[in-house]
Design an enzyme around this catalytic site. Structure first.
Site, PDB file in Angstrom:
ATOM      1  N   LYS A   1     -47.299  12.969 -11.666  1.00 52.32           N
ATOM      2  CA  LYS A   1     -46.190  12.003 -11.684  1.00 52.32           C
ATOM      3  C   LYS A   1     -46.425  10.897 -10.656  1.00 52.32           C
ATOM      4  O   LYS A   1     -46.262   9.711 -10.953  1.00 52.32           O
ATOM      5  CB  LYS A   1     -44.882  12.742 -11.361  1.00 52.32           C
ATOM      6  CG  LYS A   1     -43.725  11.823 -11.036  1.00 52.32           C
ATOM      7  CD  LYS A   1     -42.476  12.574 -10.671  1.00 52.32           C
ATOM      8  CE  LYS A   1     -42.340  12.943  -9.217  1.00 52.32           C
ATOM      9  NZ  LYS A   1     -42.086  11.821  -8.288  1.00 52.32           N
ATOM     10  N   ASN A   2     -46.823  11.286  -9.443  1.00 50.49           N
ATOM     11  CA  ASN A   2     -46.952  10.281  -8.382  1.00 50.49           C
ATOM     12  C   ASN A   2     -48.170   9.372  -8.549  1.00 50.49           C
ATOM     13  O   ASN A   2     -48.313   8.382  -7.831  1.00 50.49           O
ATOM     14  CB  ASN A   2     -46.996  10.957  -7.001  1.00 50.49           C
ATOM     15  CG  ASN A   2     -45.624  11.454  -6.577  1.00 50.49           C
ATOM     16  OD1 ASN A   2     -44.631  11.213  -7.273  1.00 50.49           O
ATOM     17  ND2 ASN A   2     -45.565  12.131  -5.450  1.00 50.49           N
TER      18      ASN A   2
ATOM     19  N   CYS B   1     -31.715   9.079   0.104  1.00 53.31           N
ATOM     20  CA  CYS B   1     -31.671  10.143  -0.891  1.00 53.31           C
ATOM     21  C   CYS B   1     -31.526  11.457  -0.153  1.00 53.31           C
ATOM     22  O   CYS B   1     -31.480  11.487   1.072  1.00 53.31           O
ATOM     23  CB  CYS B   1     -32.900  10.130  -1.777  1.00 53.31           C
ATOM     24  SG  CYS B   1     -34.365  10.672  -0.944  1.00 53.31           S
TER      25      CYS B   1
ATOM     26  N   ARG C   1     -35.285   7.223   4.107  1.00 52.84           N
ATOM     27  CA  ARG C   1     -36.380   6.612   3.354  1.00 52.84           C
ATOM     28  C   ARG C   1     -36.301   5.084   3.291  1.00 52.84           C
ATOM     29  O   ARG C   1     -36.100   4.498   2.225  1.00 52.84           O
ATOM     30  CB  ARG C   1     -36.466   7.231   1.958  1.00 52.84           C
ATOM     31  CG  ARG C   1     -36.665   8.728   2.041  1.00 52.84           C
ATOM     32  CD  ARG C   1     -36.858   9.357   0.715  1.00 52.84           C
ATOM     33  NE  ARG C   1     -38.218   9.229   0.207  1.00 52.84           N
ATOM     34  CZ  ARG C   1     -38.623   9.749  -0.937  1.00 52.84           C
ATOM     35  NH1 ARG C   1     -37.784  10.408  -1.697  1.00 52.84           N
ATOM     36  NH2 ARG C   1     -39.862   9.612  -1.335  1.00 52.84           N
ATOM     37  N   PRO C   2     -36.464   4.441   4.429  1.00 49.34           N
ATOM     38  CA  PRO C   2     -36.427   2.977   4.438  1.00 49.34           C
ATOM     39  C   PRO C   2     -37.658   2.366   3.746  1.00 49.34           C
ATOM     40  O   PRO C   2     -38.636   3.069   3.489  1.00 49.34           O
ATOM     41  CB  PRO C   2     -36.452   2.642   5.933  1.00 49.34           C
ATOM     42  CG  PRO C   2     -37.098   3.811   6.585  1.00 49.34           C
ATOM     43  CD  PRO C   2     -36.773   5.019   5.740  1.00 49.34           C
ATOM     44  N   ILE C   3     -37.587   1.050   3.458  1.00 53.47           N
ATOM     45  CA  ILE C   3     -38.760   0.361   2.886  1.00 53.47           C
ATOM     46  C   ILE C   3     -39.174  -0.807   3.787  1.00 53.47           C
ATOM     47  O   ILE C   3     -39.789  -1.762   3.347  1.00 53.47           O
ATOM     48  CB  ILE C   3     -38.497  -0.131   1.444  1.00 53.47           C
ATOM     49  CG1 ILE C   3     -37.244  -1.020   1.388  1.00 53.47           C
ATOM     50  CG2 ILE C   3     -38.404   1.001   0.465  1.00 53.47           C
ATOM     51  CD1 ILE C   3     -37.249  -1.946   0.189  1.00 53.47           C
TER      52      ILE C   3
ATOM     53  N   LEU D   1     -41.431  -1.094   5.944  1.00 57.87           N
ATOM     54  CA  LEU D   1     -42.869  -1.365   6.070  1.00 57.87           C
ATOM     55  C   LEU D   1     -43.388  -2.167   4.869  1.00 57.87           C
ATOM     56  O   LEU D   1     -44.272  -3.010   5.016  1.00 57.87           O
ATOM     57  CB  LEU D   1     -43.651  -0.059   6.224  1.00 57.87           C
ATOM     58  CG  LEU D   1     -43.240   0.808   7.417  1.00 57.87           C
ATOM     59  CD1 LEU D   1     -43.987   2.132   7.418  1.00 57.87           C
ATOM     60  CD2 LEU D   1     -43.506   0.059   8.735  1.00 57.87           C
TER      61      LEU D   1
ATOM     62  N   ASP E   1     -44.515  17.615  -0.029  1.00 56.02           N
ATOM     63  CA  ASP E   1     -44.025  17.972  -1.371  1.00 56.02           C
ATOM     64  C   ASP E   1     -44.269  19.451  -1.714  1.00 56.02           C
ATOM     65  O   ASP E   1     -43.845  19.908  -2.777  1.00 56.02           O
ATOM     66  CB  ASP E   1     -44.685  17.078  -2.439  1.00 56.02           C
ATOM     67  CG  ASP E   1     -44.065  15.675  -2.453  1.00 56.02           C
ATOM     68  OD1 ASP E   1     -43.059  15.456  -1.764  1.00 56.02           O
ATOM     69  OD2 ASP E   1     -44.606  14.806  -3.165  1.00 56.02           O
TER      70      ASP E   1
ATOM     71  N   ARG F   1     -37.106  15.609 -13.351  1.00 56.44           N
ATOM     72  CA  ARG F   1     -37.714  14.362 -12.868  1.00 56.44           C
ATOM     73  C   ARG F   1     -39.221  14.516 -12.701  1.00 56.44           C
ATOM     74  O   ARG F   1     -39.957  13.526 -12.815  1.00 56.44           O
ATOM     75  CB  ARG F   1     -37.113  13.971 -11.516  1.00 56.44           C
ATOM     76  CG  ARG F   1     -35.742  13.360 -11.599  1.00 56.44           C
ATOM     77  CD  ARG F   1     -35.353  12.834 -10.230  1.00 56.44           C
ATOM     78  NE  ARG F   1     -36.497  12.201  -9.598  1.00 56.44           N
ATOM     79  CZ  ARG F   1     -36.811  12.300  -8.299  1.00 56.44           C
ATOM     80  NH1 ARG F   1     -36.049  12.980  -7.487  1.00 56.44           N
ATOM     81  NH2 ARG F   1     -37.863  11.701  -7.828  1.00 56.44           N
TER      82      ARG F   1
HETATM   83  C1  UD1 Z   1     -44.308   9.368  -1.621  1.00 52.17           C
HETATM   84  C2  UD1 Z   1     -44.175  10.348  -2.765  1.00 52.17           C
HETATM   85  C3  UD1 Z   1     -43.339  11.558  -2.350  1.00 52.17           C
HETATM   86  C4  UD1 Z   1     -43.908  12.176  -1.072  1.00 52.17           C
HETATM   87  C5  UD1 Z   1     -44.107  11.132   0.008  1.00 52.17           C
HETATM   88  C6  UD1 Z   1     -44.845  11.676   1.224  1.00 52.17           C
HETATM   89  C7  UD1 Z   1     -44.309   8.948  -4.723  1.00 52.17           C
HETATM   90  C8  UD1 Z   1     -43.595   8.339  -5.884  1.00 52.17           C
HETATM   91  N1  UD1 Z   1     -43.565   9.663  -3.887  1.00 52.17           N
HETATM   92  O1  UD1 Z   1     -42.984   8.925  -1.298  1.00 52.17           O
HETATM   93  O2  UD1 Z   1     -43.366  12.504  -3.408  1.00 52.17           O
HETATM   94  O3  UD1 Z   1     -43.017  13.166  -0.593  1.00 52.17           O
HETATM   95  O4  UD1 Z   1     -44.882  10.022  -0.489  1.00 52.17           O
HETATM   96  O5  UD1 Z   1     -46.067  12.191   0.865  1.00 52.17           O
HETATM   97  O6  UD1 Z   1     -45.506   8.819  -4.596  1.00 52.17           O
HETATM   98  N2  UD1 Z   1     -41.278   5.159   5.893  1.00 52.17           N
HETATM   99  C9  UD1 Z   1     -40.699   4.208   6.695  1.00 52.17           C
HETATM  100  N3  UD1 Z   1     -40.662   2.910   6.260  1.00 52.17           N
HETATM  101  C10 UD1 Z   1     -41.179   2.521   5.058  1.00 52.17           C
HETATM  102  C11 UD1 Z   1     -41.776   3.503   4.232  1.00 52.17           C
HETATM  103  C12 UD1 Z   1     -41.822   4.809   4.681  1.00 52.17           C
HETATM  104  O7  UD1 Z   1     -40.220   4.520   7.784  1.00 52.17           O
HETATM  105  O8  UD1 Z   1     -41.118   1.341   4.727  1.00 52.17           O
HETATM  106  C13 UD1 Z   1     -41.341   6.575   6.320  1.00 52.17           C
HETATM  107  C14 UD1 Z   1     -40.541   7.510   5.424  1.00 52.17           C
HETATM  108  O9  UD1 Z   1     -39.170   7.538   5.760  1.00 52.17           O
HETATM  109  C15 UD1 Z   1     -41.230   8.831   5.682  1.00 52.17           C
HETATM  110  C16 UD1 Z   1     -42.706   8.415   5.844  1.00 52.17           C
HETATM  111  O10 UD1 Z   1     -42.675   7.035   6.187  1.00 52.17           O
HETATM  112  O11 UD1 Z   1     -40.792   9.402   6.875  1.00 52.17           O
HETATM  113  C17 UD1 Z   1     -43.557   8.601   4.629  1.00 52.17           C
HETATM  114  O12 UD1 Z   1     -42.896   8.055   3.492  1.00 52.17           O
HETATM  115  P1  UD1 Z   1     -43.674   7.440   2.252  1.00 52.17           P
HETATM  116  O13 UD1 Z   1     -45.108   7.845   2.297  1.00 52.17           O
HETATM  117  O14 UD1 Z   1     -43.362   5.997   2.147  1.00 52.17           O
HETATM  118  O15 UD1 Z   1     -42.963   8.204   1.037  1.00 52.17           O
HETATM  119  P2  UD1 Z   1     -42.792   7.619  -0.408  1.00 52.17           P
HETATM  120  O16 UD1 Z   1     -43.905   6.668  -0.687  1.00 52.17           O
HETATM  121  O17 UD1 Z   1     -41.394   7.174  -0.612  1.00 52.17           O
END
Ligand code: UD1
Length: 420
Positions: A22-23, A116, A121-123, A125, A307, A399
């Site tokens: 899926k990922n 969630c 889970r901020p974005i 970055l 995961d 999902r």
């Molecule tokens: C992806 C996977 C999810 C997996 C996760 C970690 C997909 C669709 N999902 O989620 O299944 O559990 O990687 O392996 O591929 N963070 C920030 N700022 C940001 C982005 C991330 O602080 O802008 C933090 C997150 O809160 C978390 C860490 O970085 O603590 C890792 O998150 P991230 O690798 O971004 O997870 P996802 O890509 O959402």
């Protein structure tokens, strides 16, 4: 609403075929936005998240078909750049359209995914990296409004934290940018690697694939010609079935796996006493005569995946001794603990550390799925428990697990999907 009813304490045996990841499928679907030709993607898992992303692409104006684990997507007709809240709220990974839409159209509006069950889970970055590439970003009414009037420019970006979808988004944005982008501290997950390989096959110029430093020569807006793609096997689904065998101390074989991607999981299971034989595309697991407790710390690939944390927690309830699980990536990824306690587990939580006292006799109960992987931990616990377990809110499982009850039934589990 559907629920699963599982009659536990049965041994499993036989072979299970692992679906596509899926990922990996999600970023591959998003990257079709960078292609001027229709893209055929094979081995796509038939799961709700995939359908959500296909629906989002269709909403943007793309043409798509999805049948027998094969999607054909043509994004040349895309005429909207707005990923709306109704779809994004169903699946956070919709944010993967941000980089490609902005790079291709010079503007886009993507709903903020919000928090969630497993944490904030901020974005930030993703957004900071796009700003470094010249994007102007505003947050208005819950939407990321991104503009790059003079197109995106190559930049030197160092991610403060390793982020999987963040890396994927910026890689896709850099492909169409003007000039060279260097990315440091990039995620090295196999799903990120496959995305880079597919992009290169379609004409992108990415150097350093598989390492945490990438150099990407942008095409200056020229779209790619993506070819046929076959999604890599799902290492998390595979790990979940290995845990299903482990928790019932059974002998099963997994087919269509990439053993290389499962090293961290297999190493923990081997330490616990399970006998594992890995071939290139299959893995066999045999029972442990003495299930030893383990210590786990979740980290980025190639370390132990977050995961798989919930599934191993369920397994540790059957170990002979105390296991310690340290969740480093998500601050609230312990929602399964309270449900496992209701089944008889003995687990103490302190901040990001869970201590699991084993072995405990699990008993069937009504339990609630809270997120995707937490739900699979409940399925595993139910397979080991005495009596019937009913798992509610299984839309979380749908999902990310293709035909979970079909695959487990084939292995001899007593599992039924019923309606409330
Ligand atoms: C992806 C996977 C999810 C997996 C996760 C970690 C997909 C669709 N999902 O989620 O299944 O559990 O990687 O392996 O591929 N963070 C920030 N700022 C940001 C982005 C991330 O602080 O802008 C933090 C997150 O809160 C978390 C860490 O970085 O603590 C890792 O998150 P991230 O690798 O971004 O997870 P996802 O890509 O959402």
């Amino acid at each position: 609403m559907d629920y699963l009813e599982i009659e536990g304490s049965k041994k499993l045996n036989g072979t299970v075929i692992i679906s596509g990841a899926k990922n990996a499928a999600l970023p591959l679907l998003a990257c079709t936005l960078l292609s001027k030709t229709p893209v055929c993607i094979n081995n796509i898992p038939n799961v709700a998240d995939v359908k959500t992303l296909l629906q989002l692409l269709e909403n943007l104006g793309a043409k798509q078909t999805f049948e027998s684990n094969r999607a054909v997507v043509n994004t040349i007709s895309v005429n909207s750049t707005c990923a709306n809240y109704d779809i994004v709220r169903k699946m956070r990974a919709s944010i993967l359209t941000l980089g490609p839409l902005l790079a291709r159209f010079g503007h886009c509006e993507v709903s903020l995914p919000g928090g969630c069950a497993i944490g904030q889970r901020p974005i930030d970055l993703h957004l900071r990296a796009l700003e470094q590439m010249g994007a102007i970003i505003e947050i208005k009414q819950g939407y990321v409004i991104a503009k790059a009037p003079k197109s995106l420019e190559g930049a030197n970006i160092i991610f403060d934290k390793i982020t999987v979808t963040g890396s994927e988004n910026i890689i896709m944005a850099a492909i169409l940018a003007n000039g060279v982008t260097t990315l440091s501290n990039v995620a090295k997950e196999p799903e990120v690697v496959q995305l880079c390989e597919v992009l290169n096959e379609g004409g992108a110029k990415i150097k350093g694939i598989g390492s945490d430093e990438l150099e990407i020569e942008g095409s200056g807006g020229e779209l790619l010609k993506l070819d046929d793609i076959t999604v890599i096997p799902d290492r998390i689904e595979a790990g979940t079935y290995l845990c299903a065998a482990a928790i019932t101390n059974s002998d099963i074989t997994l087919k269509n796996v990439t053993s290389e991607h499962l090293k961290a999981v297999v190493s923990k299971l081997t330490y616990m006493g399970y006998v594992i034989e890995r071939n290139e595309n299959s893995i066999n697991i045999k029972p442990s005569s003495n299930i030893l407790p383990i210590d786990i710390k979740t980290v980025e690939y190639p370390g132990f995946p977050t995961d798989m944390q919930a599934q191993f927690m369920a397994l540790c309830t059957q170990a002979n001794g105390t296991s310690v699980i340290d969740e480093r990536l998500f601050e609230n990824r312990f929602m399964h603990v309270s449900e496992l306690l209701r089944m008889g587990a003995d687990i103490k939580l302190s901040s990001h550390i869970a201590t699991v006292y084993g072995p405990t006799k699990l008993t069937g109960a009504d339990v609630m799925a809270t997120d995707l992987r937490a739900s699979s931990a409940l399925v595993l616990a139910a397979l080991a428990a005495k009596g019937k377990t009913r798992i509610h809110r299984i839309y979380h499982l749908d999902r990310g697990y293709e035909d979970l009850e079909g695959k487990l039934s084939m292995l001899g589990a007593s599992i039924k999907r019923l309606s409330e």
